[in-house]
Design an enzyme around this catalytic site. Structure first.
Site, mmCIF file in Angstrom:
data_model
loop_
_atom_site.group_PDB
_atom_site.id
_atom_site.type_symbol
_atom_site.label_atom_id
_atom_site.label_comp_id
_atom_site.label_asym_id
_atom_site.label_seq_id
_atom_site.Cartn_x
_atom_site.Cartn_y
_atom_site.Cartn_z
ATOM 1 N N VAL A 83 0.861 -1.187 0.000
ATOM 2 C CA VAL A 83 0.000 0.000 0.000
ATOM 3 C C VAL A 83 0.896 1.234 0.000
ATOM 4 O O VAL A 83 0.741 2.155 -0.794
ATOM 5 C CB VAL A 83 -0.909 0.018 1.261
ATOM 6 C CG1 VAL A 83 -1.795 1.249 1.266
ATOM 7 C CG2 VAL A 83 -1.738 -1.241 1.347
ATOM 8 N N GLY A 84 1.896 1.225 0.892
ATOM 9 C CA GLY A 84 2.820 2.360 1.002
ATOM 10 C C GLY A 84 3.673 2.491 -0.249
ATOM 11 O O GLY A 84 4.006 1.485 -0.895
ATOM 12 N N GLY A 91 -8.621 6.848 6.191
ATOM 13 C CA GLY A 91 -8.603 6.219 4.859
ATOM 14 C C GLY A 91 -9.211 4.829 4.975
ATOM 15 O O GLY A 91 -9.995 4.568 5.891
ATOM 16 N N ARG A 103 -11.884 16.844 6.159
ATOM 17 C CA ARG A 103 -13.030 16.033 6.553
ATOM 18 C C ARG A 103 -13.330 14.992 5.471
ATOM 19 O O ARG A 103 -13.257 15.299 4.271
ATOM 20 C CB ARG A 103 -14.234 16.941 6.773
ATOM 21 C CG ARG A 103 -15.294 16.222 7.517
ATOM 22 C CD ARG A 103 -16.527 16.967 7.789
ATOM 23 N NE ARG A 103 -17.530 15.907 7.952
ATOM 24 C CZ ARG A 103 -18.792 16.090 8.076
ATOM 25 N NH1 ARG A 103 -19.283 17.288 8.082
ATOM 26 N NH2 ARG A 103 -19.613 15.059 8.203
ATOM 27 N N ASP A 155 3.284 -1.412 15.301
ATOM 28 C CA ASP A 155 3.612 -2.454 14.314
ATOM 29 C C ASP A 155 4.590 -1.906 13.285
ATOM 30 O O ASP A 155 5.084 -2.653 12.445
ATOM 31 C CB ASP A 155 2.336 -2.958 13.624
ATOM 32 C CG ASP A 155 2.640 -4.131 12.694
ATOM 33 O OD1 ASP A 155 3.261 -5.104 13.162
ATOM 34 O OD2 ASP A 155 2.297 -4.073 11.493
ATOM 35 N N HIS A 191 6.031 -5.404 12.001
ATOM 36 C CA HIS A 191 5.371 -4.998 10.735
ATOM 37 C C HIS A 191 4.616 -6.184 10.109
ATOM 38 O O HIS A 191 4.886 -6.567 8.966
ATOM 39 C CB HIS A 191 6.420 -4.428 9.756
ATOM 40 C CG HIS A 191 5.805 -3.566 8.692
ATOM 41 N ND1 HIS A 191 6.509 -2.614 7.998
ATOM 42 C CD2 HIS A 191 4.551 -3.521 8.176
ATOM 43 C CE1 HIS A 191 5.731 -2.028 7.115
ATOM 44 N NE2 HIS A 191 4.530 -2.570 7.215
ATOM 45 N N ILE A 192 3.684 -6.740 10.904
ATOM 46 C CA ILE A 192 2.957 -7.928 10.428
ATOM 47 C C ILE A 192 1.458 -7.686 10.274
ATOM 48 O O ILE A 192 0.684 -8.631 10.148
ATOM 49 C CB ILE A 192 3.187 -9.158 11.355
ATOM 50 C CG1 ILE A 192 2.927 -8.795 12.820
ATOM 51 C CG2 ILE A 192 4.574 -9.738 11.161
ATOM 52 C CD1 ILE A 192 2.879 -9.989 13.768
HETATM 53 O O1 LIG Z 1 1.555 -2.590 2.198
HETATM 54 C C1 LIG Z 1 2.159 -1.838 2.981
HETATM 55 O O2 LIG Z 1 2.389 -0.652 2.718
HETATM 56 C C2 LIG Z 1 2.635 -2.367 4.235
HETATM 57 O O3 LIG Z 1 3.044 -1.629 5.090
HETATM 58 C C3 LIG Z 1 2.624 -3.838 4.446
HETATM 59 O O4 LIG Z 1 2.016 -4.127 5.649
#
Ligand SMILES: O=C(O)C(=O)CO
Length: 319
Positions: free
Chosen positions: A77-78, A156, A181, A262, A286-287
Protein backbone atom coordinates in the site's frame (compact mmCIF):
# COMPACT_ATOMS: atom_id res chain seq x y z
CA UNK A 1 7.35 -8.81 -22.00
CA UNK A 2 10.03 -9.21 -19.35
CA UNK A 3 9.33 -8.48 -15.70
CA UNK A 4 11.81 -8.28 -12.84
CA UNK A 5 10.29 -9.38 -9.52
CA UNK A 6 12.34 -8.32 -6.51
CA UNK A 7 11.30 -11.17 -4.15
CA UNK A 8 9.64 -14.56 -3.93
CA UNK A 9 5.93 -13.68 -4.09
CA UNK A 10 2.69 -15.63 -3.57
CA UNK A 11 1.70 -17.90 -6.44
CA UNK A 12 -1.57 -16.15 -7.48
CA UNK A 13 0.34 -13.08 -8.69
CA UNK A 14 2.95 -15.21 -10.45
CA UNK A 15 0.23 -17.20 -12.23
CA UNK A 16 -1.56 -14.10 -13.50
CA UNK A 17 1.62 -12.76 -15.11
CA UNK A 18 2.77 -16.16 -16.45
CA UNK A 19 -0.68 -16.74 -17.99
CA UNK A 20 -0.10 -13.51 -19.92
CA UNK A 21 3.06 -15.06 -21.34
CA UNK A 22 5.39 -12.70 -19.49
CA UNK A 23 8.94 -13.80 -18.74
CA UNK A 24 9.49 -13.42 -14.99
CA UNK A 25 12.95 -13.12 -13.46
CA UNK A 26 13.09 -13.19 -9.65
CA UNK A 27 15.35 -12.20 -6.83
CA UNK A 28 14.66 -15.69 -5.57
CA UNK A 29 14.73 -15.05 -1.83
CA UNK A 30 12.56 -14.10 1.14
CA UNK A 31 15.10 -11.39 1.95
CA UNK A 32 15.21 -7.95 0.34
CA UNK A 33 17.42 -7.51 -2.70
CA UNK A 34 20.45 -5.28 -1.98
CA UNK A 35 20.18 -1.99 -3.84
CA UNK A 36 23.37 -2.58 -5.86
CA UNK A 37 22.05 -5.97 -7.02
CA UNK A 38 18.79 -4.37 -8.11
CA UNK A 39 20.67 -1.73 -10.09
CA UNK A 40 22.87 -4.42 -11.68
CA UNK A 41 19.91 -6.64 -12.59
CA UNK A 42 17.83 -3.82 -14.04
CA UNK A 43 20.54 -3.31 -16.68
CA UNK A 44 19.23 -6.52 -18.29
CA UNK A 45 16.36 -4.35 -19.59
CA UNK A 46 12.91 -5.15 -18.31
CA UNK A 47 9.49 -3.85 -19.34
CA UNK A 48 8.18 -4.06 -15.81
CA UNK A 49 9.56 -3.87 -12.28
CA UNK A 50 7.47 -5.67 -9.65
CA UNK A 51 8.86 -4.46 -6.31
CA UNK A 52 8.35 -4.45 -2.54
CA UNK A 53 8.26 -1.66 0.03
CA UNK A 54 11.85 -2.47 0.98
CA UNK A 55 13.19 -1.58 -2.49
CA UNK A 56 14.32 1.97 -2.98
CA UNK A 57 13.27 2.72 -6.56
CA UNK A 58 15.45 5.74 -7.12
CA UNK A 59 17.25 7.44 -9.98
CA UNK A 60 20.04 4.82 -10.03
CA UNK A 61 17.54 1.96 -10.53
CA UNK A 62 15.60 3.87 -13.19
CA UNK A 63 18.74 4.91 -15.06
CA UNK A 64 19.97 1.32 -15.08
CA UNK A 65 16.58 0.16 -16.40
CA UNK A 66 16.62 2.67 -19.25
CA UNK A 67 13.80 3.46 -21.65
CA UNK A 68 12.58 -0.15 -21.89
CA UNK A 69 10.95 0.15 -18.43
CA UNK A 70 7.26 1.09 -18.63
CA UNK A 71 5.81 -0.08 -15.33
CA UNK A 72 6.75 -0.03 -11.64
CA UNK A 73 4.25 -1.95 -9.52
CA UNK A 74 4.74 -2.27 -5.80
CA UNK A 75 3.23 -5.13 -3.80
CA UNK A 76 2.38 -2.75 -0.98
CA UNK A 77 0.00 0.00 0.00
CA UNK A 78 2.82 2.36 1.00
CA UNK A 79 4.83 3.92 -1.78
CA UNK A 80 7.36 6.09 0.06
CA UNK A 81 10.08 3.95 -1.52
CA UNK A 82 9.16 5.01 -5.06
CA UNK A 83 10.70 8.21 -6.37
CA UNK A 84 7.54 9.25 -8.21
CA UNK A 85 9.09 12.40 -9.60
CA UNK A 86 11.89 10.47 -11.33
CA UNK A 87 9.44 7.74 -12.39
CA UNK A 88 6.97 10.16 -13.99
CA UNK A 89 9.75 12.16 -15.65
CA UNK A 90 10.54 9.01 -17.64
CA UNK A 91 6.88 8.35 -18.59
CA UNK A 92 6.88 5.20 -16.50
CA UNK A 93 3.56 4.35 -14.83
CA UNK A 94 3.65 3.40 -11.14
CA UNK A 95 0.94 1.62 -9.15
CA UNK A 96 0.33 0.33 -5.63
CA UNK A 97 -2.14 -2.04 -3.93
CA UNK A 98 -4.35 0.46 -2.19
CA UNK A 99 -7.35 -1.70 -1.36
CA UNK A 100 -6.66 -5.29 -0.43
CA UNK A 101 -5.01 -5.21 2.97
CA UNK A 102 -7.34 -2.77 4.73
CA UNK A 103 -9.45 -5.43 6.49
CA UNK A 104 -6.39 -7.34 7.50
CA UNK A 105 -4.60 -4.30 8.96
CA UNK A 106 -7.69 -3.00 10.72
CA UNK A 107 -8.32 -6.42 12.31
CA UNK A 108 -4.72 -6.35 13.53
CA UNK A 109 -5.14 -2.84 14.97
CA UNK A 110 -8.16 -4.10 16.92
CA UNK A 111 -6.00 -6.95 18.18
CA UNK A 112 -3.37 -4.50 19.41
CA UNK A 113 -5.99 -2.36 21.16
CA UNK A 114 -7.40 -5.38 23.01
CA UNK A 115 -3.97 -6.76 23.88
CA UNK A 116 -2.96 -3.44 25.39
CA UNK A 117 -6.29 -2.74 27.10
CA UNK A 118 -6.37 -6.18 28.74
CA UNK A 119 -2.63 -6.47 29.44
CA UNK A 120 -2.51 -9.78 27.62
CA UNK A 121 1.26 -9.90 27.13
CA UNK A 122 1.90 -9.18 30.81
CA UNK A 123 -0.53 -11.96 31.74
CA UNK A 124 1.11 -14.39 29.31
CA UNK A 125 4.57 -13.52 30.64
CA UNK A 126 3.44 -13.87 34.25
CA UNK A 127 2.26 -17.43 33.54
CA UNK A 128 5.54 -18.27 31.74
CA UNK A 129 7.55 -16.84 34.66
CA UNK A 130 5.51 -18.94 37.14
CA UNK A 131 4.14 -15.78 38.80
CA UNK A 132 0.51 -16.90 38.60
CA UNK A 133 -0.68 -17.26 42.17
CA UNK A 134 -4.17 -17.55 43.65
CA UNK A 135 -6.74 -15.16 42.10
CA UNK A 136 -6.26 -11.55 43.17
CA UNK A 137 -8.88 -8.84 42.87
CA UNK A 138 -6.36 -6.13 41.93
CA UNK A 139 -3.90 -7.95 39.69
CA UNK A 140 -3.27 -7.02 36.02
CA UNK A 141 -6.27 -4.75 35.78
CA UNK A 142 -6.83 -3.27 32.37
CA UNK A 143 -9.64 -1.24 30.87
CA UNK A 144 -12.74 -1.93 28.78
CA UNK A 145 -13.60 -0.26 25.49
CA UNK A 146 -17.26 0.16 26.35
CA UNK A 147 -17.99 3.84 27.03
CA UNK A 148 -14.55 5.01 25.89
CA UNK A 149 -13.56 7.65 23.34
CA UNK A 150 -11.51 6.26 20.50
CA UNK A 151 -9.51 8.36 18.06
CA UNK A 152 -8.26 7.59 14.59
CA UNK A 153 -5.59 9.56 12.75
CA UNK A 154 -6.17 9.02 9.04
CA UNK A 155 -9.69 7.89 8.10
CA UNK A 156 -8.60 6.22 4.86
CA UNK A 157 -9.45 2.60 4.07
CA UNK A 158 -7.60 1.24 7.10
CA UNK A 159 -8.89 3.93 9.46
CA UNK A 160 -12.41 3.28 8.18
CA UNK A 161 -11.95 -0.45 8.83
CA UNK A 162 -10.79 0.26 12.38
CA UNK A 163 -13.79 2.56 12.89
CA UNK A 164 -16.26 -0.10 11.67
CA UNK A 165 -14.80 -2.68 14.02
CA UNK A 166 -14.33 -0.54 17.12
CA UNK A 167 -17.96 0.62 16.94
CA UNK A 168 -18.99 -2.94 17.85
CA UNK A 169 -17.51 -2.40 21.32
CA UNK A 170 -20.23 0.07 22.40
CA UNK A 171 -17.76 2.93 22.64
CA UNK A 172 -19.00 6.35 23.65
CA UNK A 173 -17.41 8.43 20.87
CA UNK A 174 -15.33 7.99 17.77
CA UNK A 175 -13.21 11.00 16.83
CA UNK A 176 -10.87 11.33 13.88
CA UNK A 177 -8.31 13.71 12.50
CA UNK A 178 -7.27 13.84 8.85
CA UNK A 179 -5.94 16.43 6.41
CA UNK A 180 -9.57 17.22 5.61
CA UNK A 181 -13.03 16.03 6.55
CA UNK A 182 -13.96 12.72 4.87
CA UNK A 183 -17.37 12.63 3.15
CA UNK A 184 -18.09 9.11 4.46
CA UNK A 185 -17.33 9.77 8.16
CA UNK A 186 -21.00 9.57 9.20
CA UNK A 187 -21.12 5.97 7.88
CA UNK A 188 -19.03 5.02 10.90
CA UNK A 189 -20.31 7.70 13.31
CA UNK A 190 -16.94 9.39 13.31
CA UNK A 191 -16.60 13.06 14.25
CA UNK A 192 -13.96 15.20 12.53
CA UNK A 193 -12.02 17.12 15.19
CA UNK A 194 -8.82 19.12 15.53
CA UNK A 195 -5.66 17.22 16.38
CA UNK A 196 -5.57 18.88 19.81
CA UNK A 197 -9.12 17.79 20.63
CA UNK A 198 -8.34 14.24 19.53
CA UNK A 199 -5.28 14.20 21.78
CA UNK A 200 -7.14 15.61 24.77
CA UNK A 201 -10.30 13.50 24.58
CA UNK A 202 -9.29 10.02 23.49
CA UNK A 203 -8.65 6.96 25.63
CA UNK A 204 -7.16 5.10 22.66
CA UNK A 205 -5.61 6.67 19.56
CA UNK A 206 -4.92 4.60 16.44
CA UNK A 207 -2.57 5.91 13.79
CA UNK A 208 -3.49 4.66 10.32
CA UNK A 209 -2.17 7.44 8.09
CA UNK A 210 0.65 7.68 5.55
CA UNK A 211 3.99 9.24 6.27
CA UNK A 212 4.10 12.68 4.65
CA UNK A 213 5.77 15.99 5.47
CA UNK A 214 2.62 16.86 7.44
CA UNK A 215 2.45 13.63 9.45
CA UNK A 216 6.17 13.20 10.17
CA UNK A 217 6.78 13.33 13.95
CA UNK A 218 3.17 14.37 14.51
CA UNK A 219 3.20 12.42 17.77
CA UNK A 220 5.97 14.23 19.62
CA UNK A 221 6.65 15.56 23.12
CA UNK A 222 4.08 18.35 22.75
CA UNK A 223 1.42 15.92 21.50
CA UNK A 224 2.04 13.37 24.28
CA UNK A 225 1.76 16.16 26.85
CA UNK A 226 -1.79 16.87 25.59
CA UNK A 227 -2.91 13.22 25.83
CA UNK A 228 -4.60 11.61 28.84
CA UNK A 229 -2.19 9.98 31.26
CA UNK A 230 -4.27 6.83 30.85
CA UNK A 231 -4.17 6.91 27.04
CA UNK A 232 -3.06 4.10 24.80
CA UNK A 233 -1.41 4.75 21.40
CA UNK A 234 -1.50 2.24 18.51
CA UNK A 235 0.47 2.69 15.27
CA UNK A 236 -0.28 0.60 12.17
CA UNK A 237 0.51 3.45 9.73
CA UNK A 238 4.16 4.36 9.39
CA UNK A 239 6.87 4.57 12.04
CA UNK A 240 7.91 8.12 11.18
CA UNK A 241 4.55 9.53 12.32
CA UNK A 242 5.73 8.97 15.90
CA UNK A 243 8.84 10.59 17.32
CA UNK A 244 10.20 7.48 19.00
CA UNK A 245 12.55 9.23 21.44
CA UNK A 246 9.65 11.34 22.68
CA UNK A 247 7.40 8.27 22.88
CA UNK A 248 9.97 6.39 24.90
CA UNK A 249 10.26 9.28 27.35
CA UNK A 250 6.48 9.74 27.54
CA UNK A 251 5.99 6.05 28.42
CA UNK A 252 8.89 5.83 30.86
CA UNK A 253 7.73 9.03 32.63
CA UNK A 254 4.05 7.93 32.71
CA UNK A 255 2.96 10.85 30.52
CA UNK A 256 0.79 8.31 28.65
CA UNK A 257 -0.10 4.77 29.73
CA UNK A 258 0.88 2.39 26.95
CA UNK A 259 1.58 1.96 23.25
CA UNK A 260 1.77 -0.73 20.58
CA UNK A 261 3.69 -0.21 17.36
CA UNK A 262 3.61 -2.45 14.31
CA UNK A 263 5.72 0.04 12.38
CA UNK A 264 8.91 1.75 13.46
CA UNK A 265 11.61 4.01 12.09
CA UNK A 266 13.82 2.39 10.93
CA UNK A 267 11.95 -0.72 9.91
CA UNK A 268 13.21 -3.21 11.04
CA UNK A 269 14.16 -1.66 14.35
CA UNK A 270 17.70 -2.82 15.32
CA UNK A 271 17.61 -5.37 18.15
CA UNK A 272 19.73 -3.10 20.39
CA UNK A 273 17.54 -0.02 19.83
CA UNK A 274 16.65 1.77 23.11
CA UNK A 275 12.94 1.63 22.22
CA UNK A 276 13.00 -2.08 23.07
CA UNK A 277 13.51 -1.31 26.75
CA UNK A 278 10.68 1.21 26.99
CA UNK A 279 8.04 0.60 29.66
CA UNK A 280 4.50 -0.47 28.65
CA UNK A 281 5.38 -0.72 24.96
CA UNK A 282 4.76 -3.62 22.62
CA UNK A 283 6.48 -3.75 19.25
CA UNK A 284 5.38 -6.20 16.55
CA UNK A 285 7.50 -6.72 13.42
CA UNK A 286 5.37 -5.00 10.74
CA UNK A 287 2.96 -7.93 10.43
CA UNK A 288 -0.40 -6.14 10.25
CA UNK A 289 -0.92 -7.28 6.66
CA UNK A 290 0.62 -10.73 7.15
CA UNK A 291 -2.21 -13.09 6.32
CA UNK A 292 -2.47 -15.53 3.43
CA UNK A 293 -5.62 -13.78 2.26
CA UNK A 294 -4.04 -10.32 2.15
CA UNK A 295 -0.67 -11.34 0.72
CA UNK A 296 -2.25 -13.52 -2.00
CA UNK A 297 -4.56 -10.64 -2.90
CA UNK A 298 -1.69 -8.11 -2.85
CA UNK A 299 0.32 -10.29 -5.23
CA UNK A 300 -2.68 -10.40 -7.59
CA UNK A 301 -3.43 -6.68 -7.41
CA UNK A 302 0.19 -5.80 -8.18
CA UNK A 303 0.18 -8.33 -11.06
CA UNK A 304 -3.08 -6.92 -12.44
CA UNK A 305 -1.60 -3.42 -12.22
CA UNK A 306 1.40 -4.68 -14.19
CA UNK A 307 -0.79 -6.34 -16.83
CA UNK A 308 -2.94 -3.21 -17.21
CA UNK A 309 0.06 -0.90 -17.66
CA UNK A 310 1.81 -3.20 -20.12
CA UNK A 311 -1.45 -3.49 -22.09
CA UNK A 312 -1.64 0.30 -22.35
CA UNK A 313 -4.46 0.67 -19.79
CA UNK A 314 -4.72 2.60 -16.55
CA UNK A 315 -4.02 0.33 -13.56
CA UNK A 316 -6.45 0.29 -10.61
CA UNK A 317 -3.73 1.48 -8.25
CA UNK A 318 -2.25 4.21 -10.46
CA UNK A 319 -0.10 6.65 -8.51
O1 LIG B 1 1.55 -2.59 2.20
C1 LIG B 1 2.16 -1.84 2.98
O2 LIG B 1 2.39 -0.65 2.72
C2 LIG B 1 2.64 -2.37 4.24
O3 LIG B 1 3.04 -1.63 5.09
C3 LIG B 1 2.62 -3.84 4.45
O4 LIG B 1 2.02 -4.13 5.65
Amino acid sequence: MKIYVTRKIPEPGVKLMRDKGYQLDFWDSDEAIPHNELVKNMKKKYDGLYCMLTDNIDKAVLEAAGSQLKAVCTMSVGYEHLNLEEIKKRNIVAANCSTVSSDCVSEFALGLILIMARRLIEGYEAVKKKEWGPWKPMWLLGFELIGKTIGIVGLGRIGFGIAERVNAFKISKLLYFDVRRCSYDKDVNAEFVTFDRLLADCDVICISCNLTNETKDMFNKAAFAKMKRTACLINVGRGGVVNQDDLSKALNDDVIKCAALDVTEPDPLPSDHPLHSTKNLIITPHIASSTWEARNAMSEVAANNMIAILSGKDPAGKL
